[in-house]
Design an enzyme around this catalytic site. Structure first.
Site, PDB file in Angstrom:
ATOM      1  N   ASP A   1      -5.986   8.587  10.956  1.00  0.00           N
ATOM      2  CA  ASP A   1      -4.630   7.985  11.311  1.00  0.00           C
ATOM      3  C   ASP A   1      -4.139   8.325  12.610  1.00  0.00           C
ATOM      4  O   ASP A   1      -4.306   9.665  12.974  1.00  0.00           O
ATOM      5  CB  ASP A   1      -3.710   8.343  10.204  1.00  0.00           C
ATOM      6  CG  ASP A   1      -4.065   7.631   8.784  1.00  0.00           C
ATOM      7  OD1 ASP A   1      -4.315   6.440   8.974  1.00  0.00           O
ATOM      8  OD2 ASP A   1      -4.042   8.062   7.942  1.00  0.00           O
TER       9      ASP A   1
ATOM     10  N   GLU B   1       0.778  -1.032   0.026  1.00  0.00           N
ATOM     11  CA  GLU B   1       0.097   0.037  -0.089  1.00  0.00           C
ATOM     12  C   GLU B   1       0.918   1.165   0.103  1.00  0.00           C
ATOM     13  O   GLU B   1       1.673   1.247   0.948  1.00  0.00           O
ATOM     14  CB  GLU B   1      -0.942   0.013   1.223  1.00  0.00           C
ATOM     15  CG  GLU B   1      -1.847  -1.201   1.475  1.00  0.00           C
ATOM     16  CD  GLU B   1      -2.475  -1.203   2.577  1.00  0.00           C
ATOM     17  OE1 GLU B   1      -2.362  -0.359   3.672  1.00  0.00           O
ATOM     18  OE2 GLU B   1      -3.515  -1.918   3.045  1.00  0.00           O
TER      19      GLU B   1
END
EC number: 4.2.1.20
Length: 697
Positions: free
Chosen positions: A61, A50
């Site tokens: 995040d 990724e």
């Protein structure tokens, strides 16, 4: 491209292995090392990479991934440079599938079709877009399908069976299973959610043979094999970023290669190398509770082309649940009776004052002031806070979190939390804490905790980011009491509904005092709570002009302003499609205003629709002009307004000068200005000479 991902999982299954799915942010620590790191990941046994598209406001995040984003953005990484990196990696011999992972706004800015076509050209295999749920991704998914590029959906422990069925139906290569609620981060304590087998079993009921890759919290080889026992792939991201951060310059590729080999080693009981050690063993936890599915969204999610729910999957169900409770309250007279029962406590109805001397000074239309500054707490924010606290009670939540800029919403939230006996935490940018120290102390006096946010510009935008992250982690017990008409559906509608009391009262009061509607209503615009509260009841009254006054800062010909509707373009920010101040590459622009409450790069979706349809007009008021409005109201009416409101005062004065004397305008005084006296004192030596105001002694 999709086929290569499928073959990767099929080959691993035939070999009775798990696919190691790794994550690295593009351009971190720099482009050259990113390519070497990708080679190292492949050499270490990774089956899929990724490649992170860095974004300035990554609400899902944790601090490690955000640090990688920060470094990449300092290296001027754009989506175009991400494509260049994929091409260079392919040329350097990286052959395993590469999936581009990130947030939607940079892609939206670049163009969906153009993004997908370019990704295919350079050799990327697919996309994981954290804040693009399938309902909002219909066109994007169709283009992916046409180009043979994969669109990977995410599911979370909170995902209902009904929604799981939808997500599984759009998966064309694999499904990313988020193993636990919260933001990204390696499991530093060694804790893996032991309800994971039940979660994966539930996903497989709908996914059939579609592979599952599980992420969030994987750190050690033991984690890898335990998670792999119930999945087809294991995602590792934050730990890799952490290792790169700690690696000596030029050694990161070797470090991650060794780490991948360690993760996938056949004997997970072997000693853990010191550099990869974490703090413990797997913990036990009860299975995650699954909220019963909601049949449908009851209210429109969009205002024209604006609005929506562009959120990480972990937030979707709680927003659906919130909308359901709000919809039922909306149609429950007992709820509104309870809401109105607090009017005396709130100070409602607020006064509509005729500003006689200000009217004479301007020499035009009659000027009226809607005095929200006289409310309990000193601002309009109490209207929304009381309403949302009552919703939180219906949701069974016992803790409140909120963001604040100038501190007005923080104070109002702390007031309501104290009144209703709820725990309260307020997120506030560190810079705003400095310039609004009085309100910080007020919030603490009221028993709430203030968390200074030191990331980014340390202002309102960053406070929203941190509040959203905290909400995801504490969603079972906590209600996020958002302060403005921003964010994903249903927040803009909820805030508008509770703040509409401003415009509704104004309409009735003008009929009583002038036997007519006002000719214009004026309000300052940051996120939009007081402005949409004033404007909404007048939307259908075409004779009433609506004027929004944004923060022009140093001037819209400079980068130091917060004039989103004047200078922004359409994007996706904080969960909503709206006008956004952003760079050409889709990164969110830094903002500036003398007023902490207007220092925000987005705006509510309904205000965006009012601009787009030309129903309302919006102007930018500079810091110096704001002080002109501030001074005028102080000197002529004996009212010290908030700096936010002073933008509207200036805009209203200029409008009044242009209108005949038989016209009437109403200016919303959204808050009182005692909180801003120190800021005015600091700015007068700089801005005072521009407006001829010298208060030095």
């Amino acid at each position: 491209m999709t086929e290569q991902i499928k073959k990767t999982f099929l080959k691993a299954k035939e070999e009775n292995k798990n696919v190691l799915v790794t994550f690295v942010t593009c351009g971190f620590p720099n482009v050259d090392e990113t390519i070497k790191i990708m080679q190292g990941l492949q050499n270490g046994g990774a089956g899929i990479i990724e490649l992170g598209i860095p974004f300035s406001d990554a609400v899902a995040d944790g601090p490690t991934i955000c640090k990688g984003n920060e470094i990449a953005l300092k290296n001027n990484i754009t989506l175009e440079k991400v494509f260049e990196t994929v091409k260079l990696a392919r040329d350097a011999g990286v052959t395993i599938p590469i999936i581009l992972m990130g947030y939607y706004n940079p892609i939206f800015s670049y163009g969906d079709a153009k993004t997908i076509q370019k990704a295919k050209e350079v050799g990327a295999n697919g996309f994981i877009i954290v804040d693009l749920p399938p309902e909002e991704a219909v066109g994007f998914r169709e283009e992916c399908k046409k180009q043979g590029v994969s669109f990977v959906p995410l599911v979370a422990p909170s995902t209902t069976d009904r929604r799981m069925e939808l997500l599984a139906s759009v998966a064309d290569s694999f499904i990313y299973v988020v193993s636990r609620m919260g933001s990204t981060g390696s499991s530093a304590t060694g804790v893996i959610n032991t309800a994971l087998p039940q979660l994966c079993q539930r996903v497989r009921k709908f996914a059939g043979d579609t592979p599952l890759a599980v992420g969030f919290g994987v750190n050690t080889s033991e984690h890898f094999h335990q998670v792999g026992s119930v999945s087809d792939g294991v995602v590792v991201g934050s730990k890799i970023i952490d290792l790169i951060l700690k690696a000596e310059p030029g050694t990161a590729a070797t470090v991650v290669e060794e780490y991948c080999k360690y993760l996938t080693k056949e004997d997970p009981s072997a000693p853990v190398p010191k550099q990869f050690q974490s703090g413990g063993s797997v913990a036990t936890a009860p299975p995650a509770a699954v909220v019963e599915p909601i049949n449908e969204m009851y209210l429109p999610q969009k205002y024209g082309m604006f609005g929506g729910m562009y959120v990480p999957e972990a937030l979707t169900q709680c927003l659906v649940e919130l909308e359901s409770v709000f919809y039922k309250a909306l149609h429950d007279e007992k709820f509104w009776e309870e809401f109105r029962s607090y009017y005396e406590y709130m100070g409602r109805p607020s006064a509509l004052d005729y500003a006689k001397r200000l009217t004479e000074y301007c020499g035009g239309a009659h000027i009226w002031l809607k005095r929200e500054d006289l409310n309990h707490g000193g601002s309009h924010k109490i209207n929304n806070c009381i309403g949302q606290i009552l919703l939180a009670k219906r949701l069974g939540k016992n803790r409140i979190i909120a963001e604040t800029g100038a501190g007005q919403h923080g104070v109002a939230t702390a007031i309501c939390a104290a009144k209703f006996g709820m725990k309260c935490t307020i997120y506030m940018g560190a810079e705003d804490c400095r310039r609004q120290a009085l309100n910080v102390f007020r919030i603490r006096l009221l028993g709430a905790e203030v968390v200074p946010v030191t990331s980014g510009t340390q202002t309102l935008r960053d406070a929203v980011n941190e509040a959203l992250k905290a909400w995801v982690e504490q969603i079972d017990t906590t209600h996020y009491l958002i302060g403005s008409a921003i964010g994903p559906h249903p927040f803009p509608t909820i805030v508008k509904t509770f703040q509409s009391v401003i415009g509704e009262e104004t309409k009735a009061q003008m009929q009583e005092k002038r036997k007519k509607l006002p000719d214009a209503v004026v309000a300052c615009v940051g996120g939009g709570s007081n402005s949409i509260g004033m404007f909404s009841p007048f939307k259908a009254d075409k004779s009433v002009m609506m004027l929004g006054c944004e923060a022009g800062g140093d001037g819209v010909d400079t980068p130091k302003h917060s004039a989103t509707l004047t200078m922004g373009k359409v994007g996706v920010f904080h969960g909503v499609r709206t006008y956004v101040l952003q760079r050409e590459d889709g990164q969110i622009q830094d903002t500036h205003s003398i007023s902490a409450g207007l220092d925000y790069p987005g705006v509510g979706p309904e205000l965006s629709e009012l601009k787009y349809t030309n129903r309302a007009e919006f102007i930018a008021v500079t810091d110096a002009q704001c002080l002109e409005g501030f001074r005028a109201l102080c000197h002529l009416e004996g009212i010290i307004p908030a700096l936010e409101s002073s933008h509207a005062v200036y805009g209203g004065m200029e409008l009044a000068k242009k209108l005949p004397k038989d016209k009437d305008i109403v200016i919303t005084i959204s808050g009182r200005g005692d909180k801003d006296v120190q800021s005015v004192a600091e700015q007068l030596p700089i801005l005072g000479p521009k407006i001829g105001w010298d208060l030095r002694f």
